[in-house]
Enzyme design. Structure first.
Site, PDB file in Angstrom:
ATOM      1  N   HIS A  30      37.560  48.230  43.620  1.00 55.16           N
ATOM      2  CA  HIS A  30      37.799  47.988  42.196  1.00 55.16           C
ATOM      3  C   HIS A  30      37.383  46.580  41.805  1.00 55.16           C
ATOM      4  O   HIS A  30      37.396  45.665  42.613  1.00 55.16           O
ATOM      5  CB  HIS A  30      39.232  48.289  41.746  1.00 55.16           C
ATOM      6  CG  HIS A  30      40.357  47.510  42.375  1.00 55.16           C
ATOM      7  ND1 HIS A  30      40.581  47.414  43.719  1.00 55.16           N
ATOM      8  CD2 HIS A  30      41.382  46.821  41.796  1.00 55.16           C
ATOM      9  CE1 HIS A  30      41.682  46.713  43.950  1.00 55.16           C
ATOM     10  NE2 HIS A  30      42.182  46.328  42.807  1.00 55.16           N
ATOM     11  N   HIS A  38      47.769  50.027  45.492  1.00 53.97           N
ATOM     12  CA  HIS A  38      48.995  49.565  44.824  1.00 53.97           C
ATOM     13  C   HIS A  38      48.880  49.454  43.295  1.00 53.97           C
ATOM     14  O   HIS A  38      49.608  48.678  42.671  1.00 53.97           O
ATOM     15  CB  HIS A  38      49.436  48.220  45.423  1.00 53.97           C
ATOM     16  CG  HIS A  38      48.500  47.073  45.143  1.00 53.97           C
ATOM     17  ND1 HIS A  38      48.376  46.009  45.995  1.00 53.97           N
ATOM     18  CD2 HIS A  38      47.659  46.815  44.109  1.00 53.97           C
ATOM     19  CE1 HIS A  38      47.497  45.146  45.494  1.00 53.97           C
ATOM     20  NE2 HIS A  38      47.061  45.623  44.352  1.00 53.97           N
ATOM     21  N   GLU A  78      40.946  43.109  48.609  1.00 52.75           N
ATOM     22  CA  GLU A  78      42.332  43.397  49.029  1.00 52.75           C
ATOM     23  C   GLU A  78      42.357  44.197  50.337  1.00 52.75           C
ATOM     24  O   GLU A  78      43.344  44.159  51.068  1.00 52.75           O
ATOM     25  CB  GLU A  78      43.067  44.181  47.930  1.00 52.75           C
ATOM     26  CG  GLU A  78      43.387  43.335  46.701  1.00 52.75           C
ATOM     27  CD  GLU A  78      44.117  44.109  45.601  1.00 52.75           C
ATOM     28  OE1 GLU A  78      44.689  43.453  44.724  1.00 52.75           O
ATOM     29  OE2 GLU A  78      44.122  45.361  45.601  1.00 52.75           O
ATOM     30  N   HIS A 127      50.256  38.838  43.068  1.00 56.19           N
ATOM     31  CA  HIS A 127      49.163  38.667  42.100  1.00 56.19           C
ATOM     32  C   HIS A 127      49.469  37.519  41.148  1.00 56.19           C
ATOM     33  O   HIS A 127      49.718  37.739  39.960  1.00 56.19           O
ATOM     34  CB  HIS A 127      48.965  39.949  41.295  1.00 56.19           C
ATOM     35  CG  HIS A 127      48.536  41.132  42.120  1.00 56.19           C
ATOM     36  ND1 HIS A 127      49.396  41.827  42.924  1.00 56.19           N
ATOM     37  CD2 HIS A 127      47.336  41.745  42.249  1.00 56.19           C
ATOM     38  CE1 HIS A 127      48.740  42.827  43.517  1.00 56.19           C
ATOM     39  NE2 HIS A 127      47.494  42.791  43.125  1.00 56.19           N
TER      40      HIS A 127
HETATM   41  C1  DHB Z   1      44.509  47.195  38.862  1.00 51.37           C
HETATM   42  C2  DHB Z   1      44.423  47.280  40.231  1.00 51.37           C
HETATM   43  C3  DHB Z   1      45.016  46.318  41.049  1.00 51.37           C
HETATM   44  O1  DHB Z   1      44.922  46.304  42.396  1.00 51.37           O
HETATM   45  C4  DHB Z   1      45.744  45.297  40.492  1.00 51.37           C
HETATM   46  O2  DHB Z   1      46.398  44.468  41.320  1.00 51.37           O
HETATM   47  C5  DHB Z   1      45.814  45.178  39.110  1.00 51.37           C
HETATM   48  C6  DHB Z   1      45.189  46.125  38.297  1.00 51.37           C
HETATM   49  C7  DHB Z   1      43.901  48.213  37.966  1.00 51.37           C
HETATM   50  O3  DHB Z   1      43.250  49.156  38.437  1.00 51.37           O
HETATM   51  O4  DHB Z   1      44.084  48.119  36.775  1.00 51.37           O
HETATM   52 FE    FE Z   2      45.884  44.287  43.272  1.00 48.84          FE
END
Ligand code: DHB
Ligand code: FE
Length: 304
Positions: A211, A30, A258, A77
């Site tokens: 991530h 997302h 997540e 978020h």
């Molecule tokens: C990023 C990824 C995410 O899942 C999020 O909620 C906010 C930022 C990113 O890759 O920058």
């Molecule tokens: Fe996220």
């Protein structure tokens, strides 16, 4: 077993009685920068083009398989739920959900239309199956929900089906375990399939893949681990659901957690309930990078 569960299971067995059914599950990352690329007309730029190409199949598949309702598992978020109140699991029971302002004004996407009657039925059934959901009548939806909608539907003037947002806390520890999420998916399936309207329902699991957005490991991506996660989600989700948090964090970074949300959607598939064959993998896509994360995507069709 609680009487509610038995009732719901009995309803599920009777397939020809005009009840709601789950046709497929869809999984997608997302990333907020994907939303910004769409909103600023950058989808054909060399950086973004390969990513959007991976969803061409999905957009056609959605046209051919538009459900009546999407039960959309996502995480807010710290947008609608700031640190003042942090529900672990929250179901959106409102008639409408507006796009949230995440700092740059609300995204120019359609208002999400809910399904209060089905959402209330699911809340009733799932809470009676001993999962303590928070009921939310006032919710603005952030990129966690709107970006997967764009990836699957493009940018229509109105979303072509109703959506029940289902929030999971994966932002503030403690977060729910994979096993809890997997069991919750099974309860959601029993709830949906005991609803007495012949609705086609999809369940989506969103967020991930690997991530990490802060700290010394910011920028971490683990493509090998992500692909193994996809393999296991397809073939042996029960085993995958036993993976502890610390493995997600170590291997997939702090925001990789997540991915527990994907186990809710997978838990709702009929093979997990023992009433269907393994799902058909209609589409699988993986791409690195998109902003700071790996993008993963699956479409699994129920085989009953
Ligand atoms: C990023 C990824 C995410 O899942 C999020 O909620 C906010 C930022 C990113 O890759 O920058
Ligand atoms: Fe996220």
């Amino acid at each position: 077993m609680a009487a509610q569960v038995e009732q719901a299971q009995a309803a599920t067995k009777n397939k020809a009685d005009g009840r709601a059914r789950i046709t497929a599950s869809v999984y997608s990352s997302h990333v907020p920068a994907i939303g910004a690329a769409i909103d600023h007309g950058k989808t054909e730029e060399p950086y973004w083009q390969p990513l959007f190409k991976g969803y061409d199949f999905s957009k056609q598949w959605m046209k051919d398989n538009t459900p009546d309702v999407i039960f959309l598992v996502y995480n807010d978020h710290a947008t609608s739920f700031d640190l003042g109140v942090i529900p672990t699991f929250a179901i959106g029971t409102a008639a409408e959900f507006e796009p949230a302002d995440e700092g740059y004004g609300p995204r120019p996407v359609p208002v999400v239309k809910g399904h209060p009657e089905l959402a209330s039925h699911i809340a009733q059934s799932v809470i009676q199956q001993d999962f303590d959901l928070t009921i939310v009548n006032d919710l603005k939806v952030d990129h966690g929900l709107t970006v997967p909608m764009n990836l699957m539907f493009g940018s229509p003037a109105a979303w072509p089906c109703k959506v029940i947002p289902f929030h999971v806390n994966v932002v503030q520890y403690p977060v729910p375990s994979g096993a809890r999420c997997f069991a919750l998916g099974q309860a959601i399936r029993r709830a949906i399939e005991s609803y007495d309207q012949p609705l086609k329902v999809q369940i989506w699991g969103t967020g991930g893949m690997s991530h990490q957005l802060q700290g010394p490991r910011a920028g971490l991506i683990n493509a090998e681990w992500d692909n193994r996660f996809l393999d296991r989600l397809i073939a042996d989700p029960k085993d995958l659901s036993t993976m502890p948090h610390i493995d997600y964090v170590r291997e997939a970074g702090s925001e990789g957690i997540e991915l527990v949300m994907w186990l809710i959607a997978r838990g709702a598939m009929s093979d997990v309930a023992g009433s269907g064959k393994a799902p058909k993998v209609a589409h699988r896509f993986f791409h690195v990078p998109a902003s700071n994360t790996a993008v993963g995507h699956l479409i699994l069709e129920n085989q009953v």
